[in-house]
Structures are given as structure tokens and as C-alpha cells.
Design a protein around this motif. Sequence first.
Motif, PDB file in Angstrom:
ATOM      1  N   THR A 160      36.782  39.441  37.502  1.00  0.00           N
ATOM      2  CA  THR A 160      38.071  38.779  37.275  1.00  0.00           C
ATOM      3  C   THR A 160      38.663  38.294  38.590  1.00  0.00           C
ATOM      4  O   THR A 160      38.792  39.058  39.556  1.00  0.00           O
ATOM      5  CB  THR A 160      39.054  39.754  36.604  1.00  0.00           C
ATOM      6  N   TRP A 161      39.048  37.018  38.625  1.00  0.00           N
ATOM      7  CA  TRP A 161      39.496  36.391  39.867  1.00  0.00           C
ATOM      8  C   TRP A 161      40.814  35.655  39.694  1.00  0.00           C
ATOM      9  O   TRP A 161      40.975  34.524  40.186  1.00  0.00           O
ATOM     10  CB  TRP A 161      38.381  35.470  40.386  1.00  0.00           C
ATOM     11  N   ASP A 215      33.018  42.844  40.246  1.00  0.00           N
ATOM     12  CA  ASP A 215      34.347  42.373  39.835  1.00  0.00           C
ATOM     13  C   ASP A 215      34.159  41.050  39.086  1.00  0.00           C
ATOM     14  O   ASP A 215      33.623  40.094  39.644  1.00  0.00           O
ATOM     15  CB  ASP A 215      35.224  42.184  41.074  1.00  0.00           C
ATOM     16  N   GLU A 265      43.443  36.067  41.178  1.00  0.00           N
ATOM     17  CA  GLU A 265      44.176  35.968  42.456  1.00  0.00           C
ATOM     18  C   GLU A 265      43.846  34.684  43.211  1.00  0.00           C
ATOM     19  O   GLU A 265      44.551  34.331  44.162  1.00  0.00           O
ATOM     20  CB  GLU A 265      43.804  37.160  43.350  1.00  0.00           C
ATOM     21  N   LYS A 303      39.834  35.385  47.809  1.00  0.00           N
ATOM     22  CA  LYS A 303      40.887  36.298  47.328  1.00  0.00           C
ATOM     23  C   LYS A 303      41.689  36.854  48.505  1.00  0.00           C
ATOM     24  O   LYS A 303      42.921  36.950  48.445  1.00  0.00           O
ATOM     25  CB  LYS A 303      40.238  37.425  46.525  1.00  0.00           C
TER      26      LYS A 303
HETATM   27 ZN    ZN Z   1      39.141  40.975  40.001  1.00  0.00          ZN
END
Ligand code: ZN
Length: 264
Positions: A163-164, A161, A166, A144
Amino acid sequence: HAADNPYERGPAPTESSIEALRGPYSVSQTSVSRLAATGFGGGTIYYPTSTADGTFGAIAISPGFTALESSISWLGPRLASQGFVVFTIDTLTTVDQPGSRGDQLLAALDYLTQRSSVRNRVDSSRLGVMGHSMGGGGSLEAAKTRPSLQAAIPLTPWNLDKTWPELRTPTLIFGADGDSIAPVASHAEPFYTNLPSSLDRAYLELNNATHFTPNSSNTTIAKYSISWLKRFIDNDTRYEQFLCPLPRPSLTIEESRGNCPHTS
Ligand code: ZN
Ligand code: 9J3
């Protein structure tokens, strides 16, 4: 053919060559002391001994929470002997969280390409990251932060986290069906699902496996990691045959997901 791809290294692969305990390159190693390291905890660099084939792509690998470099050291010679420079690291403290482990993976890559004794053997444009558990969560954080990374491979990853969106780095996530520390339903699977759908990505769930399966020599992890690193760090399409079509469920693979054919 090497004439078409300047990054191709080593002979044409076979199922047995990617499953072997060692690949075609003899491997040397050198230690980086904690005191010499900047921004990470030192480690061991494994690299092909010969300089006859020019530079190699490189990866840094982080251990998990409370763990030492020794917990992921089997990957050093296993991957380096296939034609990569591999830096297995210790973290600054064993309780560092995934964001810090991501920064430390990047610091280790910077050390490798700029300061290490093998820097002239490394192609600094072809770099990747791996890690176990919080180190796997750290490999997502590193990708990221630095979208120029060419490959990421989180092993039974753990991160708050989920959610990726990016990420721009081709990412292969390994989960373990019996993981009760980073259960796939709340870690590896949502990480995979919440990568961009357009990204070259894959999810392999190890069958009859635990959170700690990546801490010992494992042929399923090795063969698909080698293939992913070759395909995306070396642009070596000779390895595409092992990734697409996706491996079918078997004694060692509980489930597989991914985009085929690959787009990068
Ligand atoms: Zn995220
Ligand atoms: O690196 C890991 O093994 C993460 C799993 C863990 O112990 O999380 C609890 C906070």
C-alpha cells in the motif's frame, strides 16, 4: 518551446528517437568507489558530456536482491543520452531489503548533487528513482520518504508493503506477465492500485516477459521510462503524446493502466 519551459532539453522527440539505442547527447561516465560512497555501495554516473545545455535532471537506479549494478547498467547510457544524469548503484550488501534500498537511492542522489564531480551539472530540484525488483520496491520506499522526488519507475518491483497512499511522486510501474518471483498479482498490480487515485500513475505489463526482463536492453522499458522522466522531471509536455492515450496492448505490452490526461 524552451523559452516556456526552462527544463526542456534536446530536440522534439519522435517515436523513433525514444526507441533508439542512444539519444541526442554524447555520454561520459565516472565511477564512484564503494569507499568514497556514503550510505550506498558506489556505482557509475553517466552524464551528457557537453555543458552547453546547462544542468540536467538526475536519477538513481538500484539493482535487485543478490544483483550488482551491472544488472541495470544498460539504463545508464540509454537514459543519459536523452539528457539526464544517471547514477546506477551497487547496494551496501546484495541482500539489502527494499527499505534499505530506498535509503540507499536517496543517499546516492545526495552524493550526486552534493559531492560528486558532476554536481554542478545536476539540477538538485529535479530528481527521480528507478530500481529492479527489491530495488523497484526501494524506489517506492524512496518516494514515500522524500515526496519532493519528481518521478519513480519501479521495474518488476518486489515489496512486502502493498500500500502506497503516501506517495506524491508520479510513478510508472512495469510488471512482467511471466514473473514468477514477483508475480504481478501480488506485487506490481497492488502497488499500482494502492497508489493515490489522484496521483499521476501508470502500470505497463510487459508481454512475454519475466522477472529478469529489465536486466537487458529493452526498448519498451526505455521508451516509456524516457517519456515518464521527461514528462515529470523536466515538465516536458512534448513527451505526453507517448504516455496519453495509454499505449494499447501489443506484442510487447500485455496490459496498460493509468490516469490520462496527467494532472501535474
Ligand atoms: Zn504501505
Ligand atoms: O530483488 C528481487 O529480485 C526480489 C525477489 C526475491 O528474490 O525475493 C525473494 C525474497
